[in-house]
Design a protein around this motif. Structure first.
Motif, short mmCIF file in Angstrom:
data_model
loop_
_atom_site.label_atom_id
_atom_site.label_comp_id
_atom_site.label_asym_id
_atom_site.label_seq_id
_atom_site.Cartn_x
_atom_site.Cartn_y
_atom_site.Cartn_z
N UNK A 131 0.78 -1.23 0.00
CA UNK A 131 -0.05 0.16 0.00
C UNK A 131 1.00 1.34 -0.05
N UNK A 132 1.90 1.06 0.91
CA UNK A 132 2.79 2.36 0.72
C UNK A 132 3.34 2.53 -0.61
N UNK A 133 3.79 1.43 -1.38
CA UNK A 133 4.47 1.73 -2.64
C UNK A 133 3.50 2.27 -3.53
N UNK A 139 2.02 9.72 -5.96
CA UNK A 139 2.66 10.99 -5.67
C UNK A 139 3.69 11.21 -6.67
N UNK A 140 4.43 10.23 -6.81
CA UNK A 140 5.70 10.69 -7.78
C UNK A 140 5.34 10.73 -9.10
N UNK A 141 4.05 10.06 -9.63
CA UNK A 141 3.98 10.24 -10.94
C UNK A 141 3.24 11.76 -11.13
N UNK A 142 2.53 12.14 -10.13
CA UNK A 142 1.97 13.61 -9.93
C UNK A 142 3.15 14.72 -10.09
N UNK A 143 4.19 14.42 -9.27
CA UNK A 143 5.30 15.41 -9.41
C UNK A 143 6.04 15.17 -11.05
N UNK A 152 11.55 9.74 -14.70
CA UNK A 152 11.96 8.66 -14.53
C UNK A 152 11.56 8.06 -12.99
N UNK A 153 10.41 8.20 -12.72
CA UNK A 153 9.86 7.78 -11.46
C UNK A 153 9.67 6.24 -11.45
N UNK A 154 9.96 5.65 -10.16
CA UNK A 154 10.01 4.36 -10.30
C UNK A 154 9.93 3.70 -8.99
N UNK A 223 7.65 18.04 -1.95
CA UNK A 223 7.14 18.92 -2.93
C UNK A 223 7.28 20.36 -2.71
N UNK A 224 7.43 20.95 -1.42
CA UNK A 224 7.70 22.34 -1.32
C UNK A 224 9.17 22.75 -1.59
#
Length: 231
Positions: A131-133, A139-143, A152-154, A223-224
């Motif tokens: 679930x954490x993954x 969130x990384x895909x949004x960034x 290259x989020x992975x 994010x900030x």
């Protein structure tokens, strides 16, 4: 490979190398080569093991069975202990009293390792890790969509990372931007680690048992920091 090669050692997910997961086809080919030439396949699970990827060990994602595995770190929740696990054929080959180690016999650390196994069962740690993954992946895909230099989020379970690049077209590594993000995050109370061949990868190794509100606090700081450094 041939008669002069004793073993092939590989991390199923590179640690310091940038959190790249080895493709299943690649691991299967290594297994095939080892079988054909009588070479040991040794898997290093020191960083990727004990639920870090959503399974107890990262190699399980591929279905490939190594001859030997190394493990430590999360094995006893940070207590000083390490272990080598292998088939009886290989572990018995050196004879009685021939294997030892500096961090393998502490009663306290061994008790901690046994307690870790209990917690894995009682709290369903592997499901928590999965679930954490998923949360990190989303969130990384949004960034990656939001920031021009995030690419290259992975992830393999909660073993997750992304890169800072010059542009998504060139994918030229931008390590100075990764360094700026880690510095800015530290100022805000969050310690991040960069890694990878070019030092432009930010990796995330929060506890799998992290509370949702603490996770959100940390991700919001990242994010900030990305916004403030112009990522």
């Amino acid at each position: 490979p041939g008669k002069d090669t004793a073993a092939i050692v590989i991390e199923p997910v590179l640690g310091e190398g940038g959190f790249y997961a080895a493709p299943t086809s690649f691991l299967k080919e290594i297994r095939k080569i080892c079988d054909e030439h009588g070479i040991l396949m040794i898997v290093d699970e020191v960083q990727s093991g004990f639920g870090r990827t959503g399974k107890m060990f990262a190699i399980e994602h591929s279905g490939v069975e190594p001859d030997m595995m190394t493990m430590a770190k999360s094995m006893a929740d940070g207590m000083p202990i390490s272990a080598i696990v292998g088939t009886d054929k290989h572990m018995d080959a050196s004879g009685p009293n021939s294997l030892g180690g500096t961090y393998t016999g502490s009663p306290t650390a061994c008790a901690a390792a046994l307690a870790v196994f209990d917690v894995f069962k009682e709290e369903d740690i592997l499901a928590k890790g999965q679930r954490l993954g998923e949360k990190l992946k989303q969130r990384f895909s949004q960034w990656q969509e939001q920031f021009a230099h995030v690419d290259n989020v992975r992830n393999l379970g909660p073993m997750a990372a992304f890169e800072l690049v010059e542009s998504k077209d060139s994918r030229e590594p931008k390590p100075e931007l990764a360094a700026a993000v880690t510095k800015k995050a530290k100022e805000k109370g969050l310690i991040l680690l960069s890694c990878g061949m070019y030092g432009n990868t930010l990796r995330f190794l929060m506890p799998v048992t992290i509370e949702d509100e603490v996770l959100e606090e940390g991700l919001n700081i990242v994010e900030e920091a990305l916004k403030e450094v112009g990522a």
